[in-house]
Design a protein around this motif. Sequence first.
Motif, PDB file in Angstrom:
ATOM      1  N   GLN A   1       0.831  -1.216   0.000  1.00 27.88           N
ATOM      2  CA  GLN A   1       0.000   0.000   0.000  1.00 27.88           C
ATOM      3  C   GLN A   1       0.864   1.263   0.000  1.00 27.88           C
ATOM      4  OE1 GLN A   1      -0.556   2.274   2.776  1.00 27.88           O
ATOM      5  NE2 GLN A   1      -2.090   3.501   1.670  1.00 27.88           N
ATOM      6  N   ALA A   2       1.945   1.242   0.794  1.00 24.02           N
ATOM      7  CA  ALA A   2       2.789   2.425   0.893  1.00 24.02           C
ATOM      8  C   ALA A   2       3.594   2.643  -0.380  1.00 24.02           C
ATOM      9  CB  ALA A   2       3.719   2.300   2.103  1.00 24.02           C
ATOM     10  N   GLU A   3       4.254   1.580  -0.857  1.00 26.34           N
ATOM     11  CA  GLU A   3       5.088   1.736  -2.048  1.00 26.34           C
ATOM     12  C   GLU A   3       4.247   1.868  -3.312  1.00 26.34           C
ATOM     13  OE1 GLU A   3       7.845  -1.499  -2.120  1.00 26.34           O
ATOM     14  OE2 GLU A   3       9.046  -0.698  -0.464  1.00 26.34           O
ATOM     15  N   GLY A   4       3.082   1.237  -3.338  1.00 25.85           N
ATOM     16  CA  GLY A   4       2.200   1.341  -4.493  1.00 25.85           C
ATOM     17  C   GLY A   4       1.318   2.562  -4.468  1.00 25.85           C
ATOM     18  N   ARG A   5       1.339   3.309  -3.339  1.00 25.42           N
ATOM     19  CA  ARG A   5       0.566   4.544  -3.174  1.00 25.42           C
ATOM     20  C   ARG A   5      -0.913   4.324  -3.495  1.00 25.42           C
ATOM     21  NH1 ARG A   5       2.198   9.395  -5.953  1.00 25.42           N
ATOM     22  NH2 ARG A   5       2.372   8.121  -7.823  1.00 25.42           N
ATOM     23  N   ALA A   6      -1.485   3.323  -2.853  1.00 24.42           N
ATOM     24  CA  ALA A   6      -2.909   3.030  -3.027  1.00 24.42           C
ATOM     25  C   ALA A   6      -3.706   3.750  -1.946  1.00 24.42           C
ATOM     26  CB  ALA A   6      -3.151   1.523  -2.928  1.00 24.42           C
ATOM     27  N   PRO A   7      -4.791   4.436  -2.303  1.00 24.64           N
ATOM     28  CA  PRO A   7      -5.623   5.056  -1.275  1.00 24.64           C
ATOM     29  C   PRO A   7      -6.044   4.073  -0.189  1.00 24.64           C
ATOM     30  CG  PRO A   7      -6.264   5.835  -3.428  1.00 24.64           C
ATOM     31  CD  PRO A   7      -5.261   4.747  -3.647  1.00 24.64           C
ATOM     32  N   SER A   8      -6.375   2.852  -0.589  1.00 22.30           N
ATOM     33  CA  SER A   8      -6.638   1.798   0.393  1.00 22.30           C
ATOM     34  C   SER A   8      -6.323   0.454  -0.245  1.00 22.30           C
ATOM     35  CB  SER A   8      -8.095   1.825   0.881  1.00 22.30           C
ATOM     36  OG  SER A   8      -8.977   1.372  -0.129  1.00 22.30           O
ATOM     37  N   LEU A   9      -5.978  -0.495   0.615  1.00 17.96           N
ATOM     38  CA  LEU A   9      -5.700  -1.856   0.169  1.00 17.96           C
ATOM     39  C   LEU A   9      -6.206  -2.795   1.253  1.00 17.96           C
ATOM     40  CD1 LEU A   9      -2.489  -3.164  -1.546  1.00 17.96           C
ATOM     41  CD2 LEU A   9      -3.452  -4.413   0.383  1.00 17.96           C
ATOM     42  N   VAL A  10      -6.933  -3.804   0.836  1.00 18.16           N
ATOM     43  CA  VAL A  10      -7.528  -4.743   1.777  1.00 18.16           C
ATOM     44  C   VAL A  10      -7.247  -6.158   1.285  1.00 18.16           C
ATOM     45  CG1 VAL A  10      -9.778  -4.670   0.617  1.00 18.16           C
ATOM     46  CG2 VAL A  10      -9.657  -5.322   3.023  1.00 18.16           C
TER      47      VAL A  10
ATOM     48  N   SER B   1      -7.741   4.078   4.424  1.00 22.68           N
ATOM     49  CA  SER B   1      -9.148   4.175   4.805  1.00 22.68           C
ATOM     50  C   SER B   1     -10.060   4.328   3.607  1.00 22.68           C
ATOM     51  CB  SER B   1      -9.362   5.369   5.742  1.00 22.68           C
ATOM     52  OG  SER B   1      -9.090   6.589   5.054  1.00 22.68           O
ATOM     53  N   VAL B   2     -11.322   3.984   3.833  1.00 20.99           N
ATOM     54  CA  VAL B   2     -12.411   4.228   2.899  1.00 20.99           C
ATOM     55  C   VAL B   2     -13.503   4.934   3.689  1.00 20.99           C
ATOM     56  CG1 VAL B   2     -14.235   3.164   1.515  1.00 20.99           C
ATOM     57  CG2 VAL B   2     -11.918   2.254   1.417  1.00 20.99           C
ATOM     58  N   ASP B   3     -13.878   6.132   3.254  1.00 18.94           N
ATOM     59  CA  ASP B   3     -14.892   6.923   3.970  1.00 18.94           C
ATOM     60  C   ASP B   3     -14.509   7.125   5.435  1.00 18.94           C
ATOM     61  OD1 ASP B   3     -16.398   7.103   1.667  1.00 18.94           O
ATOM     62  OD2 ASP B   3     -17.553   5.303   2.111  1.00 18.94           O
ATOM     63  N   GLY B   4     -13.210   7.321   5.684  1.00 17.12           N
ATOM     64  CA  GLY B   4     -12.779   7.671   7.022  1.00 17.12           C
ATOM     65  C   GLY B   4     -12.522   6.530   7.966  1.00 17.12           C
ATOM     66  N   HIS B   5     -12.660   5.275   7.511  1.00 13.21           N
ATOM     67  CA  HIS B   5     -12.364   4.154   8.398  1.00 13.21           C
ATOM     68  C   HIS B   5     -11.690   3.047   7.598  1.00 13.21           C
ATOM     69  CE1 HIS B   5     -15.681   1.728   6.738  1.00 13.21           C
ATOM     70  NE2 HIS B   5     -16.361   2.847   6.708  1.00 13.21           N
ATOM     71  N   ALA B   6     -10.980   2.173   8.307  1.00  8.83           N
ATOM     72  CA  ALA B   6     -10.286   1.077   7.639  1.00  8.83           C
ATOM     73  C   ALA B   6     -11.299   0.142   7.006  1.00  8.83           C
ATOM     74  CB  ALA B   6      -9.421   0.322   8.642  1.00  8.83           C
ATOM     75  N   PRO B   7     -11.084  -0.252   5.744  1.00  5.59           N
ATOM     76  CA  PRO B   7     -12.047  -1.149   5.094  1.00  5.59           C
ATOM     77  C   PRO B   7     -12.029  -2.529   5.742  1.00  5.59           C
ATOM     78  CG  PRO B   7     -10.117  -0.842   3.708  1.00  5.59           C
ATOM     79  CD  PRO B   7      -9.975   0.115   4.853  1.00  5.59           C
TER      80      PRO B   7
END
Length: 461
Positions: A24-33, A50-56
Motif C-alpha cells: 500500500q505504501a510503495e504502491g501509493r494506493a488510497p486503500s488496500l484490503v 481508509s475508505v470513507d474515514g475508516h479502515a475497510p
Amino acid sequence: MTTSPDELLPATRRALLHRIAVAQAEGRAPSLVAAVVRDGRTVWHGSRSSVDGHAPDENVQYRIGSITKTFTAVLVLRLRDEGALDLGDPLEKHLPGTGAGEATIAELLAHTGGLAAESPAPWWERTPGSLRPELSDVLGERPLVHPVGRRHHYSNPGYTLLGALVEEVRGAPWEEVLRREVLEPLGLDRTGAQPRAPHAGGWAVHPWADALLPEPVEDLGRMAPAGQLWSTTGDLARFAAFLAEGDDRVLSADTVREMRTPAAPAEAAAVMDGATYGLGMQIQHRHQRLLVGHSGSLPGFLANLTISVADDVAAVVLANCTSGPLLGTVGADLVRIVAEAEPRIPEPWRPLREVDPSVLELAGQWYWGTHAYGLRVTADGRVSLGPLSGNGRSSRFRANGDGTWTGLEGYYHGELLRAVRRPDGSVSHLDLGSFVFTRQPYEDGAAVPGGVDPEGWRGIG
C-alpha cells in the motif's frame, strides 16, 4: 499456551500485515484490503489506509474487473454439466450471426478463439455501455485478429459472447442468472453488478505527485460479463474456497478442477514465467508452487484472487487505484508466507477398510521394458503407478467397478489400466493404454509387443 489449528500464529499474521503495508505504501494506493483463506474459511484479514474515514473491512465493496470472467465461466460450465451444450460446440450452434461463430465455447473460455483483445473505440472500460448496445458494437467489423484455436490472445469481447450465450440458453439476463445460480447458493451477498454501500471510490494517483483524481464509474452494458462485478474480500474468500473444492449446488469438484487445468498454449514470454490459462482461470508457477485464480482491473480499481490448492491456501487482495501495487505479486506472497510458515498438516494415514485380494495381488514392482515401476493400493480405493526412481510417467487411477481403472493425471490421464489374466486366473501383465507392464523385465512368455528373444538375457564375450 496452545494455539487453535484454525488460527494463524502471531508471527505469520505480522508478516502478512507487513506485506500489505509495504504494498500500500510503495504502491501509493488510497486503500488496500486483503484476506487469507485456509481450510475453506477466512483465517486472516488486513487493511491499510481508509475508505470513507475508516479502515475497510471484509464487507467493503471494490470493483473486481476481470475476476468477473471466472464467474461467467462458472455459468458456462454449469450449462455444459447439465447437457445444454458441449464445450466443443461452435458458438454459432447456440448464438448464431455474431461473425465469430466458428470459435468453440472452450476456445472462448480459454481465450484461444482468435478474437480481438478489446472492443472498438472508444475504450469500453471508461465509457458508458450504452455506446455498445448490440454484440456487433462489441465485436466491430473485424472481430477476429488471429486464426481460431491457434494461440492464446486475451479477449474481453470473447467473454461478452459467453455472457450472451448464457442469456440465450437460459432466457434471462446474465446478472439475474448469475445471482440465482452462483451468488445466492454460495452466500455471496455482497457481490453484484452495481455498488452497494459501503464501497470504495475509485481513484487515479498522479505518477509524480501524491495527488488523486476520481475515476468515472461506468455501467459496462454488454461488456458486463467481462468485468462488471463489485465484491468484497469476504465474498471472494468464499468464492476461492469454492474454486478449490467445488460445491455440488453450483459445480462439482471435478468441474472446478477442469477449470484449473491448462487449456491454452502459452506465449513464449509466458512460458518463461510459467503462466497459462484454463477455463476462466489464470494458471502460473511462482515460488515453486502452482497458483490459480484471476486478476482484475478497471479504472480506479485493482483486484487479485490467488489459490494454491496443494497448500490449501488462498489470498484475496483489493485496492482502489488505477495503477500502483502489483496485486498478483502481493497475492502470491501472502500465499507463500502462510504456506511456508505454517505448512499444511497432512491427513493422518489410515489403512484400507477392506482388502480386495484381486487388487492386492497387483501391488508391487512391475516393469515397462526395463523401467522399474511400483503399483500401490491406497486407502481411498485407488491405485497409483509410478517409477521407482528418477522422473517418469506416473498417475493415480480410479476404479471403474469392472476390474479396470482410469488415469487421473499426467500422461495417463483418461487412459485405461487393466490386469490381463491367464486362463487359470493368474495375472499375466498389466495393460495401460497398450503399454505392457510385466513382473520381470521382458518376461519370458509374456505378451510383450514384438516378442522376447528366445535365448533370453546374455552377456557379450
